[in-house]
Motif scaffolding. Sequence first.
Motif, mmCIF file in Angstrom:
data_model
loop_
_atom_site.group_PDB
_atom_site.id
_atom_site.type_symbol
_atom_site.label_atom_id
_atom_site.label_comp_id
_atom_site.label_asym_id
_atom_site.label_seq_id
_atom_site.Cartn_x
_atom_site.Cartn_y
_atom_site.Cartn_z
ATOM 1 N N THR A 316 0.842 -1.186 0.215
ATOM 2 C CA THR A 316 -0.026 0.184 0.099
ATOM 3 C C THR A 316 0.872 1.664 -0.181
ATOM 4 O O THR A 316 2.129 1.401 0.533
ATOM 5 N N GLY A 317 0.316 2.313 -0.303
ATOM 6 C CA GLY A 317 0.854 3.648 -0.518
ATOM 7 C C GLY A 317 0.308 4.782 -1.032
ATOM 8 O O GLY A 317 -0.846 4.528 -1.487
ATOM 9 N N MET A 318 1.064 6.009 -1.279
ATOM 10 C CA MET A 318 0.652 7.034 -2.154
ATOM 11 C C MET A 318 1.365 7.594 -3.078
ATOM 12 O O MET A 318 2.718 7.316 -3.092
ATOM 13 N N LEU A 319 0.788 8.031 -4.227
ATOM 14 C CA LEU A 319 1.741 8.428 -5.416
ATOM 15 C C LEU A 319 2.175 9.845 -5.316
ATOM 16 O O LEU A 319 1.150 10.620 -5.204
ATOM 17 N N VAL A 320 3.380 10.287 -5.444
ATOM 18 C CA VAL A 320 3.906 11.668 -5.351
ATOM 19 C C VAL A 320 3.504 12.386 -6.667
ATOM 20 O O VAL A 320 3.810 11.614 -7.798
ATOM 21 N N HIS A 321 2.701 13.419 -6.577
ATOM 22 C CA HIS A 321 2.250 14.028 -8.076
ATOM 23 C C HIS A 321 3.051 15.489 -8.069
ATOM 24 O O HIS A 321 2.888 16.011 -8.917
ATOM 25 N N VAL A 339 4.892 6.639 -1.802
ATOM 26 C CA VAL A 339 5.404 6.806 -0.096
ATOM 27 C C VAL A 339 4.729 5.657 0.406
ATOM 28 O O VAL A 339 3.207 5.477 0.454
ATOM 29 N N THR A 340 5.152 4.698 0.943
ATOM 30 C CA THR A 340 4.801 3.714 1.906
ATOM 31 C C THR A 340 4.664 3.533 3.348
ATOM 32 O O THR A 340 3.728 3.065 3.935
ATOM 33 N N GLU A 341 5.404 4.415 4.007
ATOM 34 C CA GLU A 341 5.452 4.575 5.427
ATOM 35 C C GLU A 341 5.920 6.118 5.737
ATOM 36 O O GLU A 341 6.645 6.724 5.293
ATOM 37 N N ILE A 342 5.353 6.410 7.002
ATOM 38 C CA ILE A 342 5.911 7.730 7.628
ATOM 39 C C ILE A 342 6.082 7.439 8.997
ATOM 40 O O ILE A 342 5.077 7.104 9.817
ATOM 41 N N ASN A 349 -3.627 2.746 1.231
ATOM 42 C CA ASN A 349 -4.005 3.357 -0.262
ATOM 43 C C ASN A 349 -4.752 4.580 -0.208
ATOM 44 O O ASN A 349 -4.680 5.383 -1.128
ATOM 45 N N ASN A 350 -5.500 4.836 0.833
ATOM 46 C CA ASN A 350 -6.320 6.068 0.965
ATOM 47 C C ASN A 350 -5.460 7.084 1.778
ATOM 48 O O ASN A 350 -6.193 8.196 2.065
ATOM 49 N N GLY A 351 -4.316 6.847 1.880
ATOM 50 C CA GLY A 351 -3.722 7.918 2.755
ATOM 51 C C GLY A 351 -3.694 8.038 4.098
ATOM 52 O O GLY A 351 -3.220 8.841 4.780
ATOM 53 N N THR A 352 -4.441 6.889 4.852
ATOM 54 C CA THR A 352 -4.605 6.823 6.231
ATOM 55 C C THR A 352 -3.742 5.895 6.689
ATOM 56 O O THR A 352 -2.884 5.299 6.315
ATOM 57 N N VAL A 353 -3.370 6.253 8.202
ATOM 58 C CA VAL A 353 -2.472 5.330 8.981
ATOM 59 C C VAL A 353 -3.342 5.074 10.217
ATOM 60 O O VAL A 353 -4.006 5.675 10.828
ATOM 61 N N GLU A 354 -3.123 3.520 10.545
ATOM 62 C CA GLU A 354 -3.959 3.183 11.725
ATOM 63 C C GLU A 354 -3.023 3.625 13.116
ATOM 64 O O GLU A 354 -2.101 3.401 13.344
ATOM 65 N N LEU A 381 9.065 3.946 -2.543
ATOM 66 C CA LEU A 381 9.260 2.766 -3.377
ATOM 67 C C LEU A 381 9.560 3.544 -4.695
ATOM 68 O O LEU A 381 8.558 4.503 -5.299
ATOM 69 N N ARG A 382 10.796 3.456 -5.600
ATOM 70 C CA ARG A 382 11.154 4.106 -6.612
ATOM 71 C C ARG A 382 11.575 3.160 -7.555
ATOM 72 O O ARG A 382 12.556 2.443 -7.357
#
Length: 622
Positions: A316-321, A339-342, A349-354, A381-382
């Motif tokens: 899962t993750g978010m795409l940098v645009h 971006v997979t972790e912060i 995938n929806n940009g949230t974190v538990e 991930l690149r």
Amino acid sequence: MRQTTLITRTFLCLGLAISPSLLAEINITPPLSPPATQAVTPAPAVPAEPAVSEAPAPVANEVEASTSNTPLEDEVVTTPDGFDPRAKIKDAVVKVHVVQHTYDTLSPWNSDSQKGSGSGLIIADNLILTNAHVASDATFLEIQRHSETKRYEAEVVYISHESDLAILRTKDASAYKDVTPLELGDLPKMQQSVEVYGFPIGGNTLSVTRGVVSRIEKQNYVHTGENLIAVQVDAAINFGNSGGPVISNGKVIGVAMQSGFLTENIGYMIPTPIIRHVLADVKDGKVDGYGFHGFLAQSMENPAMRRKYGLGDTQTGMLVHKVYKNSPADGKVQIGDIVTEIDGHKIENNGTVEFRPGEFIDHTHYIDMHQIGESIAFKILRNGQEQLVNLPLDKPGKEYLLVKPNQYDKQPTYFIFGGLVFMPLNQDVIDSMDGTPARIGALTYESPDEKRSEAVILTKVLPADINKDYHHDNNLLIEKVNGESIRDFNDFYQKIQSSNTDYITLETSDHYQLVIDRKEAIERQPKILAQYGVNADRSKELQAIAQPPATPVAEPVPATIPAAPAPATAVVQPAPAVIPAAPLVMPAPVATPPAPLVVPPQPVMPQPVIPQIPPAVGGTQP
């Protein structure tokens, strides 16, 4: 970046107190006795006046309709010795009386004063915590404690508009030295019972309402539109509650902030993670606000997008645009990175974190929890390869915005030439428009660069014969003066002032022109100003540029605010505060702060010490 909730109206309210045990946790030793210096003579007692409402009376079907919001006076359970456990809480709650001086955004030469009131909480001796929208633009402040008729004059020490929090100080250093502060609690859990204390419209005595926590998520605080963690409760929160403490299990878990409009039993509070963030922020004597990591990312819930970037079912993750130039991410993060972790937390995938078992919040909450000067870790991930990137939060996020947030505590900057009114483009100007043109809206997503750090806009025209044919022009972005590009509003002002040509030509991005006869404009300016009742053709800020520097005035000594450590569990955070235009309404939505309203400090005033503590975090206002 900023969203305005039109159907939301703000009950801007906040309060907090800190107990001796909390002070001990952060290595602050409470004073054992009054300071040796002579105390300022307290202001004479003033009989309590009718509460000034922050907004019009609530409409039918407002939050008060819920039976769960019945005042708790008849439900107080006393101890065997007859002691009311809520007495300590009530003793630390205050009413904030305020006179505010506000300006008409699009006619900034016009201003008005209005009275209002809010609530607050004593947090240490003579320091009071309340909402920023209660204290912003204040010219006169008074504090009145529950069960007392005497008022003490106060001043603003720190104000965080993004967080919609302000710290006040009574001018009498001994005013509340005997009041026992309350303890700051953790982020509450869902369905946890809460009590809201404050002075809502309709009376002068303390009101207590009850409810439960119904939602925790990031929202736009109404005061400035800053997106921070907020807690929704179903307890009645009405105009005047702004700044009052929200209590659970005898501890402060938040500050009443705003209430939903056209809804029932929905109110919002600023939770303790945001309060702790502000207390830690001001330890160095100034308010920095929240940092910005430097990139924007989009969700990846679309199956085709996930297949294109090779994400497996468990990835899962978010795409940098978008990556902002000269930001912490510039040169470290690229468009197309995933971006997979912060900070070690998995990004969905929806940009949230538990952040707690079964509870999710937007991943940017973890950025809010950091202070300026700290770094935040991302895993990306690149091209299918994992990388760890550390991004320093080097300066407040607003400095990466071409369009600055709402401003307070100052006259809006403006300049009139030939009847044409020019202003720097900021969120206040956009909020005042009857609809936002696409070109102007797009600028809110742009960042300053070497060529332009601020946009200049023609807001309107004061009709006269010399500006004929321009009378209906408004909201025009001025790009050039006599063919030269404009860097910021000050550059625009200097170009007009220093011009010696017969004509001054202003151009927009599509080469639309406005031509002004310079000598004619200078000659006719006084008549145009008099015709429209304008007392000055430029704001005080610009008037000062041509004036010799004034004799320096000693800056007030900032109070050091006791801060609290971040809770063990992760937390979440607000929306702009919309203050009703009633005679008693508190100014609104919050972020960073314009020059705070401060009154010269009293030499006898003791200053609490703020030690280093870990960082912490940041709804919608009525």
